[in-house]
Design an enzyme around this catalytic site. Structure first.
Site, PDB file in Angstrom:
ATOM      1  N   GLY A 223       3.503   6.475   8.194  1.00 31.34           N
ATOM      2  CA  GLY A 223       4.875   6.574   7.702  1.00 31.34           C
ATOM      3  C   GLY A 223       5.735   5.410   8.145  1.00 31.34           C
ATOM      4  O   GLY A 223       6.769   5.131   7.544  1.00 31.34           O
ATOM      5  N   ASN A 224       5.305   4.706   9.204  1.00 28.48           N
ATOM      6  CA  ASN A 224       6.012   3.500   9.633  1.00 28.48           C
ATOM      7  C   ASN A 224       5.701   2.308   8.738  1.00 28.48           C
ATOM      8  O   ASN A 224       6.403   1.285   8.803  1.00 28.48           O
ATOM      9  CB  ASN A 224       5.644   3.123  11.070  1.00 28.48           C
ATOM     10  CG  ASN A 224       6.505   3.809  12.112  1.00 28.48           C
ATOM     11  OD1 ASN A 224       6.036   4.699  12.808  1.00 28.48           O
ATOM     12  ND2 ASN A 224       7.766   3.418  12.215  1.00 28.48           N
ATOM     13  N   SER A 225       4.655   2.407   7.936  1.00 29.76           N
ATOM     14  CA  SER A 225       4.243   1.280   7.094  1.00 29.76           C
ATOM     15  C   SER A 225       5.395   0.796   6.225  1.00 29.76           C
ATOM     16  O   SER A 225       6.047   1.576   5.539  1.00 29.76           O
ATOM     17  CB  SER A 225       3.076   1.690   6.196  1.00 29.76           C
ATOM     18  OG  SER A 225       1.904   1.870   6.935  1.00 29.76           O
TER      19      SER A 225
ATOM     20  N   HIS B  94       0.814  -1.220   0.000  1.00 24.98           N
ATOM     21  CA  HIS B  94       0.000   0.000   0.000  1.00 24.98           C
ATOM     22  C   HIS B  94       0.847   1.269   0.000  1.00 24.98           C
ATOM     23  O   HIS B  94       0.342   2.345  -0.309  1.00 24.98           O
ATOM     24  CB  HIS B  94      -0.997  -0.008   1.169  1.00 24.98           C
ATOM     25  CG  HIS B  94      -0.409   0.309   2.505  1.00 24.98           C
ATOM     26  ND1 HIS B  94      -0.106  -0.655   3.428  1.00 24.98           N
ATOM     27  CD2 HIS B  94      -0.088   1.486   3.090  1.00 24.98           C
ATOM     28  CE1 HIS B  94       0.375  -0.093   4.528  1.00 24.98           C
ATOM     29  NE2 HIS B  94       0.395   1.213   4.345  1.00 24.98           N
TER      30      HIS B  94
ATOM     31  N   ILE C 275     -15.085 -22.713   2.340  1.00 28.00           N
ATOM     32  CA  ILE C 275     -15.113 -23.196   3.716  1.00 28.00           C
ATOM     33  C   ILE C 275     -15.807 -22.190   4.624  1.00 28.00           C
ATOM     34  O   ILE C 275     -15.993 -21.025   4.262  1.00 28.00           O
ATOM     35  CB  ILE C 275     -13.690 -23.471   4.256  1.00 28.00           C
ATOM     36  CG1 ILE C 275     -12.844 -22.193   4.222  1.00 28.00           C
ATOM     37  CG2 ILE C 275     -13.038 -24.601   3.482  1.00 28.00           C
ATOM     38  CD1 ILE C 275     -11.487 -22.339   4.879  1.00 28.00           C
TER      39      ILE C 275
ATOM     40  N   VAL D  29     -12.141 -25.311  -2.695  1.00 28.18           N
ATOM     41  CA  VAL D  29     -13.297 -25.487  -1.821  1.00 28.18           C
ATOM     42  C   VAL D  29     -13.704 -24.139  -1.242  1.00 28.18           C
ATOM     43  O   VAL D  29     -12.915 -23.212  -1.183  1.00 28.18           O
ATOM     44  CB  VAL D  29     -13.013 -26.463  -0.649  1.00 28.18           C
ATOM     45  CG1 VAL D  29     -12.740 -27.857  -1.171  1.00 28.18           C
ATOM     46  CG2 VAL D  29     -11.859 -25.968   0.209  1.00 28.18           C
TER      47      VAL D  29
ATOM     48  N   ASP E  59       0.082  -7.650   1.550  1.00 33.84           N
ATOM     49  CA  ASP E  59       0.523  -6.253   1.622  1.00 33.84           C
ATOM     50  C   ASP E  59       2.046  -6.159   1.681  1.00 33.84           C
ATOM     51  O   ASP E  59       2.621  -5.543   2.571  1.00 33.84           O
ATOM     52  CB  ASP E  59      -0.102  -5.539   2.825  1.00 33.84           C
ATOM     53  CG  ASP E  59      -0.034  -4.008   2.679  1.00 33.84           C
ATOM     54  OD1 ASP E  59       0.373  -3.539   1.597  1.00 33.84           O
ATOM     55  OD2 ASP E  59      -0.375  -3.314   3.642  1.00 33.84           O
TER      56      ASP E  59
END
Length: 475
Positions: free
Chosen positions: A204-206, A102, A265, A263, A132
């Site tokens: 900003g830490n992302s 992101h 679930i 499948v 991500d």
């Protein structure tokens, strides 16, 4: 008094090493060791301002162009640039950088900024929205400082961790805390299993790393829970054990290649567990099987409960997709299911998940059936059931191939309403016995009561044929 003093002194002497291990005197050495490998990410999206113009031929063209001329800033025809800032870290001294998807998702230009202020343009190697994660490559003039991944599975709640990143564009920020929880599901994706930490994580830490005390990356800081937008001590990091297989695939193929079981679930609650005779809620309940998928070929069926996959226990429905996704495409695996109270092992050769969106499982067992035209409605479980004729099929937009007893009304105070059964749903099975019309529901209720069952396990399909199991207490 002397004996008491001696005992206290001995106790303090014994506890001092434990306190030293649990509460570091300083994080300075660790921060100095790892910070050079942490980078700032500047992602820029360039938009063509000419796109603002109306298509030719309209009566307002001339007026609109004149408006733009009067209000446009100098160089107004130049592309508009919008930037976002995040964090990342180097895992290979040759120039491999990891960040969040992101952070760079729609960027046309990506720059990596190092602790010495130098900047390098990055190439996008690959990205994955589900976990991500994004992999970047830069070409440095000399080898870069790099860090390694650690084993996030061994990390324990209460362990110290260090977060390093670029919060609010304040690069090189170091915060410390502990692991507050593990395996957090915050509904951000199909493979959620976050590490929760109280180390301060902000905008900003992302994409930045979460380190253990050995200087290993055990998580990628990804999200925060905050009403204000700032840290309130609840941050989330993608575990290294989840991110690493994805990163390896992106480096090798430029894309993800996840295993696919074919499948649909659902979670097993206590009511469903009781009706299936499981003893306790465990495993993943198959509610639908893709006709041409790997599971159909191996003989798996709706109603089977997957309790083991490729030798790994399946504690619940949330864990199974992650386990399957990390298994190589084309591998033959043992899938252990509980069917009619007994464990059965099936060998399944995994397919490849379509990353553009999994196809909804088709219910191969549901064959078109036309109920008699003159049938009355039936009431059961707080539901009013009617035949599924052509008129009802059109009214509720129920596709061909879905057959059973149509729900036309739901008592809002019933358990069925609590289980989200709604008008337009179709009851297709009760306790693994197919249902063609409302009378079949009454017949199955008599059988269940004669067997002294406490609950009825129903397979309920929506108009598109996507089915799920619902357990309701017998009236």
């Amino acid at each position: 008094m002397k004996l008491l003093a001696a005992a206290l002194a001995g106790l303090l002497a014994l506890s001092a090493p434990a306190l030293a291990r649990g509460a570091p005197e300083s994080f300075a050495d660790l921060a100095e060791q790892v910070t050079p490998a942490v980078v700032n990410i500047s992602a820029t999206q360039v938009e063509d301002r000419k796109a603002e113009k109306l298509p030719p031929g309209g009566q307002l063209d001339d007026m609109f162009e004149e408006f733009l001329k009067r209000h446009r800033q100098p160089n107004g025809d130049r592309p508009r640039r919008s930037s976002s800032l995040g964090s990342g870290f180097v895992i290979d001294s040759s120039g491999i950088v990891i960040t969040n998807n992101h952070v760079i998702a729609d960027a046309n230009e990506i720059d990596v900024i190092f602790t010495d202020g130098s900047k390098l343009r990055a190439e996008l190697v690959g990205k994955d929205a589900k976990v991500d994660v994004a992999v970047l490559r830069v070409k440095p003039p000399k080898p870069l400082a790099a860090v390694k991944f650690g084993d996030s599975d061994k990390a324990r709640v209460g362990d110290w961790v260090l977060a390093v990143g670029n919060p609010f564009a304040l690069g090189g920020s170091v915060t410390a805390g502990i692991i507050s929880a593990k395996n957090r599901d915050i509904d951000s994706g199909p493979y959620d299993s976050f590490i929760q930490t109280d180390a301060a994580i902000n905008k900003g830490n992302s994409g930045g790393p979460l380190f253990n005390m050995a200087g290993e990356v055990i998580g990628i800081n990804t999200a925060i829970l905050s009403p204000s937008g700032g840290s309130i001590g609840i941050g989330f990091a993608t575990p290294a054990d989840t991110a690493q297989p994805v990163i390896e695939q992106l480096l090798k193929f430029g894309e993800t290649r996840r295993g696919w079981l074919g499948v649909r679930i659902q979670k097993i609650d206590e009511s469903i567990a009781d009706s299936l005779g499981l003893g306790k809620a465990r495993g993943a309940l198959i509610s639908g099987v893709e006709d041409k998928g790997p599971s159909a070929a191996a003989g798996l069926k709706a109603g089977d409960v997957i309790v083991s996959f490729d030798g790994k226990a399946v504690p619940d429905a949330h864990e199974l997709p992650k386990i399957v996704a990390q298994t190589p495409v084309g591998k033959e695996v043992d899938v252990v299911v509980v069917r009619e109270g007994k464990e059965v092992t099936k060998k399944v050769t995994l397919g490849r998940l379509d990353e553009r969106g999994a196809k909804p499982a088709k219910l191969g067992e549901l064959k078109p059936q036309t109920p008699p035209p003159a049938a009355t409605t039936v009431k059961a479980f707080g539901l009013e059931l009617a035949p599924l004729d052509d008129a009802a099929r059109g009214k509720f937009q129920i596709k061909e191939g879905v057959a059973g007893a149509l729900v036309i009304r739901v008592d809002p105070d019933s358990r069925a309403a609590e289980q989200k059964v709604a008008p337009g749903d179709v009851i297709t099975e009760i306790n693994r016995t197919p249902v063609a019309r409302p009378d079949d529901v009454q017949a199955q209720l008599k059988v269940l009561r004669a067997e002294k069952k406490k609950t009825a396990l129903m397979l309920v399909a929506n108009g598109q044929g996507q089915a799920r199991f619902v357990a309701l207490p017998l009236e």
